[in-house]
Design a protein around this motif. Structure first.
Motif, PDB file in Angstrom:
ATOM      1  N   GLU A 120      -8.448  29.112  83.806  1.00  0.00           N
ATOM      2  CA  GLU A 120      -8.116  29.575  85.536  1.00  0.00           C
ATOM      3  C   GLU A 120      -8.345  30.893  86.129  1.00  0.00           C
ATOM      4  O   GLU A 120      -8.690  30.799  86.516  1.00  0.00           O
ATOM      5  CB  GLU A 120      -6.248  29.010  86.274  1.00  0.00           C
ATOM      6  N   THR A 129     -11.792  21.716  96.843  1.00  0.00           N
ATOM      7  CA  THR A 129     -10.447  22.407  95.751  1.00  0.00           C
ATOM      8  C   THR A 129     -11.976  21.618  94.906  1.00  0.00           C
ATOM      9  O   THR A 129     -12.352  20.576  94.563  1.00  0.00           O
ATOM     10  CB  THR A 129      -9.410  21.358  95.545  1.00  0.00           C
ATOM     11  N   GLU A 156     -12.223  20.628  91.155  1.00  0.00           N
ATOM     12  CA  GLU A 156     -11.020  20.316  89.727  1.00  0.00           C
ATOM     13  C   GLU A 156     -11.708  20.063  88.535  1.00  0.00           C
ATOM     14  O   GLU A 156     -13.050  19.718  88.566  1.00  0.00           O
ATOM     15  CB  GLU A 156     -11.161  18.091  90.363  1.00  0.00           C
ATOM     16  N   ASN A 191      -6.472  26.310  78.888  1.00  0.00           N
ATOM     17  CA  ASN A 191      -6.082  26.526  80.814  1.00  0.00           C
ATOM     18  C   ASN A 191      -6.053  27.689  81.157  1.00  0.00           C
ATOM     19  O   ASN A 191      -5.996  27.855  82.309  1.00  0.00           O
ATOM     20  CB  ASN A 191      -5.135  25.284  81.031  1.00  0.00           C
ATOM     21  N   LYS A 220      -8.793  27.419  95.569  1.00  0.00           N
ATOM     22  CA  LYS A 220      -8.002  25.892  94.819  1.00  0.00           C
ATOM     23  C   LYS A 220      -8.530  25.522  94.122  1.00  0.00           C
ATOM     24  O   LYS A 220     -10.108  25.156  94.109  1.00  0.00           O
ATOM     25  CB  LYS A 220      -8.537  25.314  96.470  1.00  0.00           C
ATOM     26  N   LEU A 221      -8.082  25.774  93.024  1.00  0.00           N
ATOM     27  CA  LEU A 221      -7.714  24.866  91.357  1.00  0.00           C
ATOM     28  C   LEU A 221      -7.426  23.741  91.668  1.00  0.00           C
ATOM     29  O   LEU A 221      -6.257  24.007  90.825  1.00  0.00           O
ATOM     30  CB  LEU A 221      -8.557  25.536  90.641  1.00  0.00           C
ATOM     31  N   SER A 222      -8.054  22.781  90.510  1.00  0.00           N
ATOM     32  CA  SER A 222      -6.879  21.687  90.572  1.00  0.00           C
ATOM     33  C   SER A 222      -7.199  21.740  88.513  1.00  0.00           C
ATOM     34  O   SER A 222      -8.311  21.157  88.318  1.00  0.00           O
ATOM     35  CB  SER A 222      -7.189  20.663  91.165  1.00  0.00           C
ATOM     36  N   LYS A 270      -6.910  19.479  85.629  1.00  0.00           N
ATOM     37  CA  LYS A 270      -6.194  17.669  84.866  1.00  0.00           C
ATOM     38  C   LYS A 270      -6.473  16.982  83.242  1.00  0.00           C
ATOM     39  O   LYS A 270      -7.646  17.816  83.003  1.00  0.00           O
ATOM     40  CB  LYS A 270      -7.583  16.215  86.330  1.00  0.00           C
ATOM     41  N   GLN A 319     -13.501  17.782  94.420  1.00  0.00           N
ATOM     42  CA  GLN A 319     -12.661  17.374  95.619  1.00  0.00           C
ATOM     43  C   GLN A 319     -12.155  18.325  97.173  1.00  0.00           C
ATOM     44  O   GLN A 319     -11.396  18.511  97.621  1.00  0.00           O
ATOM     45  CB  GLN A 319     -11.729  16.635  95.421  1.00  0.00           C
ATOM     46  N   THR A 323     -11.930  18.937  84.873  1.00  0.00           N
ATOM     47  CA  THR A 323     -11.101  18.437  83.950  1.00  0.00           C
ATOM     48  C   THR A 323     -11.374  18.667  82.400  1.00  0.00           C
ATOM     49  O   THR A 323     -11.771  18.492  81.450  1.00  0.00           O
ATOM     50  CB  THR A 323     -11.694  16.241  83.911  1.00  0.00           C
TER      51      THR A 323
END
Lengths: 155, 240
Positions: free
Chosen positions: A66, A43, A45, A62, A76-78, A80, A40, A47
């Motif tokens: 990471e 970043t 992303e 998680n 930059k990591l997200s 979900k 994104q 899931t």
């Protein structure tokens, strides 16, 4: 710091090397809990879907994702969480099932029980309890070699 | 939903380390774990919808008896192993029907949580049903204990199906089923298991009420919460 964004294929390759914290012989991708990987903007992303809603390994998983991606230079990591469609043992990869059996855990089957003892391969097996050492496993016993073993239960 | 799973989860976890046999100890702990996982999802959603910055932990540890909305059945004490399993079976059977209905909720988050939980609860009811049958149709001693447990807990079953203005509003919007609509299927399932367990369903369907509305919990909930919330009460905001 990476110069260019790694391809999604590369990222999947990295995730394939992250072991499941409870059953380290299989990877998170073998387990089928990584639902999606997308960029994104700049970043990344990822899931993830939980196996059981109370699985204590979820937060460790998680953290492991990471740590692994940061080590590869992802800044930059997200992460979900996605609940639906709910995780099913159908998403375990074939190689994951084979690795489970080698490790001594009978892989899940739609029939609802193990095909045979993961040690001696005898088909004479009996159920001890639907609840085992982790939420995803049941306790079974081989009537031939008499060894108890874990069965990854079908959900 | 979240208060039901939280309170029952805590009750079931009280068996951890002291259940009659190892397999049952593990099964009880696993059941409690599934329920606490579901609690995090339900109370997390409740806090999100409320929008006052309360998360699942805040809702679990910073409310007192009168703010809990669990049914009275969930807070009943464990008693002996038979009573615990009877309570579990009576709850599980309703829980599965409720979750199956919630899978079709018009609220996507509710439907997703229900879809996840229904898989876990299917295992719960399979075990609790088998145990009720095994102990009910077991020895004279186990049969008597199960009948006593059923007689004691049956007056708490009716509350699961009582409908109030909130339920009717939820049902009108397709968010949750009318509680009364689940009764027939519940009775069919429970009657079949009780018959196989050679147990007699009490004649009276008198129902204690007050848990779901929070108006009148039994005395047991307060004692349970003092234990469950002890740390946050003594050391607010403690983390480690």
């Amino acid at each position: 710091m990476v110069e260019e964004k790694p391809t999604l294929e590369t990222v999947w390759g990295w995730l394939d090397a992250v072991p499941d914290p409870e059953i380290p012989v299989i990877s998170l991708t073998d387990l089928g809990i990584i639902r999606d990987v997308q960029w994104q903007g700049d970043t990344l992303e990822v899931t993830v879907t939980p196996t059981y809603s109370g699985c204590p390994a979820t937060s460790i998983i998680n953290l492991d994702i990471e740590t692994a991606l940061r080590a590869k230079g992802i800044e930059k990591l997200s992460l979900k969480r996605q609940l639906s469609p709910a995780w099913t043992t159908d998403w375990l990869s074939e190689s994951g099932k084979a690795k489970l059996e080698d490790y001594g855990i009978a892989p899940p089957r739609p029939a609802g029980g193990p095909q045979h003892c993961p040690r001696c391969k005898s088909a004479k097996v009996e159920r001890i309890s639907q609840f085992g050492s982790t939420p995803c496993k049941a306790q079974w016993r081989c009537q031939s070699c008499l060894e108890p073993f874990d069965y990854f239960k079908c959900i | 939903m979240g208060d039901n799973t939280l309170v029952l989860s805590h009750r079931v976890s009280e068996w951890c380390g002291v259940a009659p046999v190892l397999e049952e100890d593990i099964a009880l702990a696993n059941t409690a774990l599934d329920l606490i996982g579901q609690t995090q999802l339900w109370l997390g959603l409740a806090g999100e919808i409320e929008g006052k910055g309360r998360d699942a932990d805040t809702l679990a540890f910073r409310r007192d008896v009168w703010d809990f909305r669990n049914v009275l059945l969930a807070e009943q004490p464990n008693g002996d192993f038979g009573q615990t399993m009877m309570r579990q079976y009576l709850f599980d059977t309703w829980h599965l029907l409720q979750l199956k209905a919630l899978k079709g909720s018009s609220n996507a988050q509710i439907a997703a949580i229900a879809e996840k939980a229904v898989k876990e609860v299917t295992y719960h009811v399979e075990r609790s049903g088998d145990t009720v049958i095994g102990l009910g149709d077991g020895t004279e001693e186990s049969h008597q204990r199960m009948q006593k447990a059923l007689d004691r807990l049956w007056p708490y079953v009716g509350e699961l199906f009582v409908s109030d203005a909130v339920d009717q509003a939820l049902s009108a919007k397709g968010i949750a089923p009318e509680p009364t609509s689940l009764r027939e299927e519940y009775d069919t399932a429970v009657n079949a298991v009780l018959a196989e367990a050679t147990l007699t369903r009490p004649d009276s369907d008198f129902a204690h009420q007050g848990g779901k509305t929070g108006v009148r919990h039994t005395e047991h909930l307060g004692h349970m919460l003092t234990e469950m919330q002890w740390l946050q009460r003594a050391y607010p905001d403690a983390t480690w």
